[in-house]
Design a protein around this motif. Structure first.
Motif, PDB file in Angstrom:
ATOM      1  N   GLU A   9       1.045  -1.225   0.171  1.00  0.00           N
ATOM      2  CA  GLU A   9      -0.014   0.174  -0.049  1.00  0.00           C
ATOM      3  C   GLU A   9       1.033   1.256   0.037  1.00  0.00           C
ATOM      4  O   GLU A   9       2.223   0.902   0.333  1.00  0.00           O
ATOM      5  CB  GLU A   9      -0.880   0.004   1.205  1.00  0.00           C
ATOM      6  CG  GLU A   9      -1.914  -1.065   0.968  1.00  0.00           C
ATOM      7  CD  GLU A   9      -3.046  -1.124   2.230  1.00  0.00           C
ATOM      8  OE1 GLU A   9      -3.140   0.116   3.080  1.00  0.00           O
ATOM      9  OE2 GLU A   9      -3.776  -2.035   2.192  1.00  0.00           O
ATOM     10  N   PRO A  10       0.127   2.304  -0.345  1.00  0.00           N
ATOM     11  CA  PRO A  10       1.294   3.569  -0.350  1.00  0.00           C
ATOM     12  C   PRO A  10       1.772   3.846   0.927  1.00  0.00           C
ATOM     13  O   PRO A  10       1.213   3.619   1.892  1.00  0.00           O
ATOM     14  CB  PRO A  10       0.188   4.775  -0.594  1.00  0.00           C
ATOM     15  CG  PRO A  10      -0.858   4.052  -1.369  1.00  0.00           C
ATOM     16  CD  PRO A  10      -0.940   2.528  -0.721  1.00  0.00           C
TER      17      PRO A  10
ATOM     18  N   ASP B 119       5.494   6.339   2.710  1.00  0.00           N
ATOM     19  CA  ASP B 119       6.696   7.282   2.474  1.00  0.00           C
ATOM     20  C   ASP B 119       7.786   6.379   2.619  1.00  0.00           C
ATOM     21  O   ASP B 119       8.070   5.662   3.738  1.00  0.00           O
ATOM     22  CB  ASP B 119       6.488   8.426   3.449  1.00  0.00           C
ATOM     23  CG  ASP B 119       5.205   9.354   3.362  1.00  0.00           C
ATOM     24  OD1 ASP B 119       4.963   9.339   2.308  1.00  0.00           O
ATOM     25  OD2 ASP B 119       4.870   9.804   4.267  1.00  0.00           O
ATOM     26  N   GLN B 120       8.680   6.728   1.679  1.00  0.00           N
ATOM     27  CA  GLN B 120      10.006   6.017   1.853  1.00  0.00           C
ATOM     28  C   GLN B 120      11.040   6.908   2.072  1.00  0.00           C
ATOM     29  O   GLN B 120      11.287   8.181   1.872  1.00  0.00           O
ATOM     30  CB  GLN B 120      10.583   5.582   0.319  1.00  0.00           C
ATOM     31  CG  GLN B 120       9.407   4.255  -0.018  1.00  0.00           C
ATOM     32  CD  GLN B 120       9.507   3.048   0.813  1.00  0.00           C
ATOM     33  OE1 GLN B 120      10.207   2.954   1.464  1.00  0.00           O
ATOM     34  NE2 GLN B 120       8.464   2.085   0.420  1.00  0.00           N
ATOM     35  N   PRO B 121      12.168   6.458   2.902  1.00  0.00           N
ATOM     36  CA  PRO B 121      13.088   7.114   3.425  1.00  0.00           C
ATOM     37  C   PRO B 121      14.117   7.948   2.217  1.00  0.00           C
ATOM     38  O   PRO B 121      14.795   8.927   2.503  1.00  0.00           O
ATOM     39  CB  PRO B 121      14.044   6.437   4.319  1.00  0.00           C
ATOM     40  CG  PRO B 121      13.933   5.035   3.714  1.00  0.00           C
ATOM     41  CD  PRO B 121      12.365   4.932   3.208  1.00  0.00           C
ATOM     42  N   TYR B 122      13.870   7.501   1.145  1.00  0.00           N
ATOM     43  CA  TYR B 122      14.594   7.907  -0.320  1.00  0.00           C
ATOM     44  C   TYR B 122      13.912   8.967  -0.974  1.00  0.00           C
ATOM     45  O   TYR B 122      14.136   9.019  -2.064  1.00  0.00           O
ATOM     46  CB  TYR B 122      15.187   6.601  -1.011  1.00  0.00           C
ATOM     47  CG  TYR B 122      14.409   5.649  -1.305  1.00  0.00           C
ATOM     48  CD1 TYR B 122      13.369   5.805  -2.489  1.00  0.00           C
ATOM     49  CD2 TYR B 122      14.235   4.558  -0.554  1.00  0.00           C
ATOM     50  CE1 TYR B 122      12.418   4.752  -2.777  1.00  0.00           C
ATOM     51  CE2 TYR B 122      13.286   3.376  -0.800  1.00  0.00           C
ATOM     52  CZ  TYR B 122      12.402   3.593  -1.769  1.00  0.00           C
ATOM     53  OH  TYR B 122      11.565   2.606  -2.164  1.00  0.00           O
ATOM     54  N   GLY B 123      12.942   9.599  -0.317  1.00  0.00           N
ATOM     55  CA  GLY B 123      12.331  10.838  -0.980  1.00  0.00           C
ATOM     56  C   GLY B 123      10.912  10.622  -1.743  1.00  0.00           C
ATOM     57  O   GLY B 123      10.635  11.506  -2.502  1.00  0.00           O
ATOM     58  N   VAL B 124      10.419   9.350  -1.890  1.00  0.00           N
ATOM     59  CA  VAL B 124       9.171   9.297  -2.647  1.00  0.00           C
ATOM     60  C   VAL B 124       8.228   8.801  -1.761  1.00  0.00           C
ATOM     61  O   VAL B 124       8.522   7.909  -0.823  1.00  0.00           O
ATOM     62  CB  VAL B 124       9.523   8.357  -3.830  1.00  0.00           C
ATOM     63  CG1 VAL B 124      10.382   8.661  -4.847  1.00  0.00           C
ATOM     64  CG2 VAL B 124       9.725   6.706  -3.428  1.00  0.00           C
ATOM     65  N   ARG B 125       6.966   8.582  -2.303  1.00  0.00           N
ATOM     66  CA  ARG B 125       5.793   8.136  -1.575  1.00  0.00           C
ATOM     67  C   ARG B 125       5.585   6.915  -2.562  1.00  0.00           C
ATOM     68  O   ARG B 125       5.127   7.320  -3.887  1.00  0.00           O
ATOM     69  CB  ARG B 125       4.875   8.678  -1.310  1.00  0.00           C
ATOM     70  CG  ARG B 125       3.496   8.129  -0.839  1.00  0.00           C
ATOM     71  CD  ARG B 125       2.259   9.121   0.002  1.00  0.00           C
ATOM     72  NE  ARG B 125       1.135   8.418   0.299  1.00  0.00           N
ATOM     73  CZ  ARG B 125       0.990   7.836   1.647  1.00  0.00           C
ATOM     74  NH1 ARG B 125       2.241   7.744   2.384  1.00  0.00           N
ATOM     75  NH2 ARG B 125      -0.191   7.354   1.968  1.00  0.00           N
ATOM     76  N   ASP B 126       5.235   5.743  -2.266  1.00  0.00           N
ATOM     77  CA  ASP B 126       5.280   4.576  -3.462  1.00  0.00           C
ATOM     78  C   ASP B 126       4.130   3.417  -2.997  1.00  0.00           C
ATOM     79  O   ASP B 126       3.863   3.366  -1.854  1.00  0.00           O
ATOM     80  CB  ASP B 126       6.447   4.144  -3.907  1.00  0.00           C
ATOM     81  CG  ASP B 126       7.286   3.258  -2.972  1.00  0.00           C
ATOM     82  OD1 ASP B 126       6.628   2.899  -1.885  1.00  0.00           O
ATOM     83  OD2 ASP B 126       8.254   2.916  -3.397  1.00  0.00           O
ATOM     84  N   CYS B 127       3.850   2.827  -4.031  1.00  0.00           N
ATOM     85  CA  CYS B 127       3.020   1.547  -3.667  1.00  0.00           C
ATOM     86  C   CYS B 127       3.620   0.549  -4.975  1.00  0.00           C
ATOM     87  O   CYS B 127       4.129   0.878  -5.586  1.00  0.00           O
ATOM     88  CB  CYS B 127       1.418   1.856  -3.991  1.00  0.00           C
ATOM     89  SG  CYS B 127       1.074   2.449  -5.521  1.00  0.00           S
ATOM     90  N   ALA B 128       3.000  -0.694  -4.379  1.00  0.00           N
ATOM     91  CA  ALA B 128       3.569  -1.802  -5.604  1.00  0.00           C
ATOM     92  C   ALA B 128       2.344  -2.828  -5.986  1.00  0.00           C
ATOM     93  O   ALA B 128       1.694  -2.914  -5.004  1.00  0.00           O
ATOM     94  CB  ALA B 128       4.823  -2.339  -5.183  1.00  0.00           C
TER      95      ALA B 128
END
Length: 138
Positions: free
Chosen positions: A109-110, A112-121
């Motif tokens: 699910e969406p 926040d990642q520590p490398y500067g993006v919000r993502d999902c898969a």
């Protein structure tokens, strides 16, 4: 030097299952659909990126490949071991909801990642990992 991305490749085991996902769920346009020596390639792309195409190809798109190599690639695809792609989106949460609501197989699910993006898969119908990310503001 002027270098740009033109094409990337995603292995699919069934174009008739993959095409509705990439076209109807993700909203990519079909640019080409070609058969050659018992294989099929379907090229899709974002209307916003006319110079970049994703080629949906057989797991081992080499007419000279051995049956053992074709089986090995098909087995890796079935396990989800082949690399997919990362898509960028302006609203990862809305993208997530649209794909999930269309029956996409959620892997993450969406967040926040520590490398500067919000993502999902998600996994596509062939088992490929597809990530969707949105750059964080700031």
């Amino acid at each position: 030097m002027d270098i740009t991305l033109s094409q990337c490749f995603i292995a699919v085991d069934d174009h008739d299952k993959a095409l509705p996902f990439y076209r109807d769920v993700l909203g990519l346009e079909v640019r080409n659909d070609v058969g050659f020596e018992g294989m099929r390639w379907v090229t899709v792309g974002s209307p916003d990126q006319p110079g970049v195409e994703i080629v949906l190809e057989p797991p081992l798109a080499d007419p000279g490949a051995s049956d053992a190599d074709k089986r090995a690639m098909s087995e890796l695809l079935a396990k989800g071991m082949l690399r997919g792609v990362i898509f960028a989106t302006g609203d990862v949460d809305a993208t997530f909801e649209r794909i999930r609501d269309a029956g996409g197989e959620v892997l993450q699910e969406p967040m926040d990642q520590p490398y500067g993006v919000r993502d999902c898969a998600f996994r596509d119908p062939s088992g490929n990992l597809l990530r969707f990310n949105q750059r964080k503001a700031g």
